[in-house]
Design a protein around this motif. Structure first.
Motif, PDB file in Angstrom:
ATOM      1  N   PRO A   1      -7.301   6.597  37.577  1.00  0.00           N
ATOM      2  CA  PRO A   1      -6.006   6.017  37.049  1.00  0.00           C
ATOM      3  C   PRO A   1      -4.838   5.827  37.992  1.00  0.00           C
ATOM      4  O   PRO A   1      -5.148   6.479  39.137  1.00  0.00           O
ATOM      5  N   THR A   2      -3.973   4.930  37.999  1.00  0.00           N
ATOM      6  CA  THR A   2      -2.876   4.727  38.862  1.00  0.00           C
ATOM      7  C   THR A   2      -1.702   5.734  38.347  1.00  0.00           C
ATOM      8  O   THR A   2      -1.212   5.409  37.282  1.00  0.00           O
ATOM      9  N   TYR A   3      -1.572   6.798  39.009  1.00  0.00           N
ATOM     10  CA  TYR A   3      -0.282   7.723  38.472  1.00  0.00           C
ATOM     11  C   TYR A   3       0.901   7.234  38.983  1.00  0.00           C
ATOM     12  O   TYR A   3       1.068   6.905  40.072  1.00  0.00           O
ATOM     13  N   LEU A   4       1.813   7.549  37.858  1.00  0.00           N
ATOM     14  CA  LEU A   4       3.290   7.118  38.184  1.00  0.00           C
ATOM     15  C   LEU A   4       3.723   7.382  39.406  1.00  0.00           C
ATOM     16  O   LEU A   4       4.455   6.776  40.093  1.00  0.00           O
ATOM     17  N   LEU A   5       3.637   8.827  39.645  1.00  0.00           N
ATOM     18  CA  LEU A   5       4.236   9.607  40.693  1.00  0.00           C
ATOM     19  C   LEU A   5       3.657   9.142  42.211  1.00  0.00           C
ATOM     20  O   LEU A   5       4.172   9.475  42.968  1.00  0.00           O
ATOM     21  N   ASP A   6       2.553   8.536  42.033  1.00  0.00           N
ATOM     22  CA  ASP A   6       1.673   8.000  43.288  1.00  0.00           C
ATOM     23  C   ASP A   6       2.513   6.599  43.730  1.00  0.00           C
ATOM     24  O   ASP A   6       2.313   6.055  44.750  1.00  0.00           O
ATOM     25  N   VAL A   7       3.028   5.805  42.788  1.00  0.00           N
ATOM     26  CA  VAL A   7       3.452   4.546  42.831  1.00  0.00           C
ATOM     27  C   VAL A   7       5.116   4.322  42.593  1.00  0.00           C
ATOM     28  O   VAL A   7       5.672   3.454  43.108  1.00  0.00           O
ATOM     29  N   SER A   8       5.905   5.435  42.177  1.00  0.00           N
ATOM     30  CA  SER A   8       7.167   5.287  42.045  1.00  0.00           C
ATOM     31  C   SER A   8       7.694   6.776  42.249  1.00  0.00           C
ATOM     32  O   SER A   8       7.333   7.538  41.506  1.00  0.00           O
ATOM     33  N   ALA A   9       8.950   6.795  42.920  1.00  0.00           N
ATOM     34  CA  ALA A   9       9.645   8.315  43.007  1.00  0.00           C
ATOM     35  C   ALA A   9      10.624   8.010  42.053  1.00  0.00           C
ATOM     36  O   ALA A   9      11.264   7.139  41.633  1.00  0.00           O
ATOM     37  N   ALA A  10      10.771   9.142  41.459  1.00  0.00           N
ATOM     38  CA  ALA A  10      12.038   9.413  40.638  1.00  0.00           C
ATOM     39  C   ALA A  10      13.293   8.981  41.436  1.00  0.00           C
ATOM     40  O   ALA A  10      13.618   9.574  42.344  1.00  0.00           O
ATOM     41  N   TYR A  11      14.213   8.079  41.020  1.00  0.00           N
ATOM     42  CA  TYR A  11      15.413   7.922  41.517  1.00  0.00           C
ATOM     43  C   TYR A  11      16.775   8.694  40.857  1.00  0.00           C
ATOM     44  O   TYR A  11      17.615   8.760  41.771  1.00  0.00           O
ATOM     45  N   ASP A  12      16.527   9.276  39.852  1.00  0.00           N
ATOM     46  CA  ASP A  12      17.548  10.059  39.220  1.00  0.00           C
ATOM     47  C   ASP A  12      16.808  11.051  38.168  1.00  0.00           C
ATOM     48  O   ASP A  12      16.032  10.710  37.615  1.00  0.00           O
ATOM     49  N   SER A  13      17.275  12.332  38.083  1.00  0.00           N
ATOM     50  CA  SER A  13      16.795  13.223  37.342  1.00  0.00           C
ATOM     51  C   SER A  13      17.645  14.485  37.077  1.00  0.00           C
ATOM     52  O   SER A  13      18.416  15.037  37.908  1.00  0.00           O
ATOM     53  N   VAL A  14      17.559  15.041  36.050  1.00  0.00           N
ATOM     54  CA  VAL A  14      18.097  16.329  35.772  1.00  0.00           C
ATOM     55  C   VAL A  14      16.930  17.414  35.055  1.00  0.00           C
ATOM     56  O   VAL A  14      16.339  16.888  34.017  1.00  0.00           O
ATOM     57  N   GLY A  15      16.738  18.633  35.681  1.00  0.00           N
ATOM     58  CA  GLY A  15      15.846  19.575  34.970  1.00  0.00           C
ATOM     59  C   GLY A  15      14.216  18.953  35.012  1.00  0.00           C
ATOM     60  O   GLY A  15      13.515  19.441  34.066  1.00  0.00           O
ATOM     61  N   TYR A  16      14.036  18.346  36.377  1.00  0.00           N
ATOM     62  CA  TYR A  16      12.697  17.769  36.409  1.00  0.00           C
ATOM     63  C   TYR A  16      12.160  18.436  37.411  1.00  0.00           C
ATOM     64  O   TYR A  16      12.686  18.683  38.443  1.00  0.00           O
ATOM     65  N   GLU A  17      10.629  18.488  37.351  1.00  0.00           N
ATOM     66  CA  GLU A  17       9.899  19.262  38.371  1.00  0.00           C
ATOM     67  C   GLU A  17       8.514  18.239  38.342  1.00  0.00           C
ATOM     68  O   GLU A  17       7.797  18.312  37.154  1.00  0.00           O
ATOM     69  N   GLU A  18       8.069  17.843  39.379  1.00  0.00           N
ATOM     70  CA  GLU A  18       6.615  17.092  39.690  1.00  0.00           C
ATOM     71  C   GLU A  18       5.623  18.106  39.976  1.00  0.00           C
ATOM     72  O   GLU A  18       5.712  19.099  40.392  1.00  0.00           O
ATOM     73  N   TYR A  19       4.625  17.639  39.365  1.00  0.00           N
ATOM     74  CA  TYR A  19       3.134  18.324  39.477  1.00  0.00           C
ATOM     75  C   TYR A  19       2.104  17.310  39.923  1.00  0.00           C
ATOM     76  O   TYR A  19       1.775  16.658  39.190  1.00  0.00           O
ATOM     77  N   THR A  20       1.682  17.545  41.274  1.00  0.00           N
ATOM     78  CA  THR A  20       0.823  16.866  41.735  1.00  0.00           C
ATOM     79  C   THR A  20      -0.290  17.474  42.212  1.00  0.00           C
ATOM     80  O   THR A  20       0.036  18.738  42.731  1.00  0.00           O
ATOM     81  N   GLY A  21      -1.641  16.995  42.771  1.00  0.00           N
ATOM     82  CA  GLY A  21      -2.679  17.754  43.474  1.00  0.00           C
ATOM     83  C   GLY A  21      -3.072  19.084  42.627  1.00  0.00           C
ATOM     84  O   GLY A  21      -3.437  18.953  41.480  1.00  0.00           O
ATOM     85  N   GLU A  22      -2.981  19.964  43.374  1.00  0.00           N
ATOM     86  CA  GLU A  22      -3.383  21.086  42.609  1.00  0.00           C
ATOM     87  C   GLU A  22      -2.384  22.057  42.080  1.00  0.00           C
ATOM     88  O   GLU A  22      -2.704  22.966  41.155  1.00  0.00           O
ATOM     89  N   LYS A  23      -0.995  21.540  42.128  1.00  0.00           N
ATOM     90  CA  LYS A  23      -0.147  22.091  41.205  1.00  0.00           C
ATOM     91  C   LYS A  23      -0.159  21.781  39.672  1.00  0.00           C
ATOM     92  O   LYS A  23      -0.245  20.576  39.415  1.00  0.00           O
ATOM     93  N   THR A  24      -0.220  22.957  38.888  1.00  0.00           N
ATOM     94  CA  THR A  24      -0.327  22.602  37.691  1.00  0.00           C
ATOM     95  C   THR A  24       0.640  23.336  36.438  1.00  0.00           C
ATOM     96  O   THR A  24       1.291  24.233  37.071  1.00  0.00           O
ATOM     97  N   PHE A  25       0.756  22.893  35.441  1.00  0.00           N
ATOM     98  CA  PHE A  25       1.468  23.326  34.278  1.00  0.00           C
ATOM     99  C   PHE A  25       0.593  23.704  33.128  1.00  0.00           C
ATOM    100  O   PHE A  25      -0.427  23.048  33.140  1.00  0.00           O
TER     101      PHE A  25
END
Length: 194
Positions: free
Chosen positions: A60-84
């Motif tokens: 898949p083409t992951y959204l976080l690989d092709v577009s960075a968040a430009y505005d956010s509140v209460g947001y945390e990214e999880y990529t690679g080995e980082k999981t929830f």
């Protein structure tokens, strides 16, 4: 060495079942590593070339690989080995939002489909909520999600969309009266665009 972990010797055995299993487990990078290692042993092999194309198409083409968040509140990214964790299962390639939180992405009308898995995060307050998805400022979908609801798969047509906004809205205090949305956390995993 990588290939030895997946194939018995002699390695001339068909690697198709190995690649199929890795793809079923969504281990795209590992599948590519196996194929790259095999291609070092037998370069330009027809089977390896075909399997490599299959892995590329399935990845898949992951959204976080092709577009960075430009505005956010209460947001945390999880990529690679980082999981929830949602319902005791680990997820990645996405993000989490707290109640009242949101995230905005500029997707520049480059994609036609948004896909993601979403649900209530383990170890967060038991508060029901809604996920509102806006496409170019217009509410496209509102999804109620209770704390006991199973993980949901969402696919949404985003043809021609320039801006994507996702919000998490507390709808009640769930099992924690008086919490008013504090501690509500939802996870959005395997967020991909095509």
């Amino acid at each position: 060495r990588v290939i030895a972990a997946y194939l018995p010797l002699p390695w001339e055995a068909d690697i198709t079942p190995v690649i199929r299993e890795l793809l079923a487990q969504k281990k795209y990078a590992e599948a590519m590593e196996v194929l790259e290692a095999a291609q070092l042993i037998i370069p330009a092999h027809e089977l390896l070339t075909a399997q490599t194309e299959k892995v590329k198409e399935a990845t898949p083409t992951y959204l976080l690989d092709v577009s960075a968040a430009y505005d956010s509140v209460g947001y945390e990214e999880y990529t690679g080995e980082k999981t929830f964790s949602i319902q005791n299962e680990a997820y990645s390639n996405g993000f989490t939002l707290c109640g009242g939180g949101y995230v905005c992405y500029n997707i520049s009308a480059k994609y036609t489909l948004l896909s993601m898995t979403m649900g209530h995060l383990d170890d967060s307050n038991r508060i029901n909520g809604a996920v509102d998805i806006y496409l170019d400022g217009e509410l496209a979908q509102s999804i109620f999600m209770g704390v006991e609801d199973p993980v949901q798969l969402l696919e949404l047509d985003i043809t021609g969309v320039r801006q994507l906004r996702i919000e998490v809205i507390p709808t009640d205090a769930g099992d924690e009266p008086g919490a008013a949305g504090e501690g509500l956390h939802w996870g959005f995993a395997e967020v991909s665009v095509s």
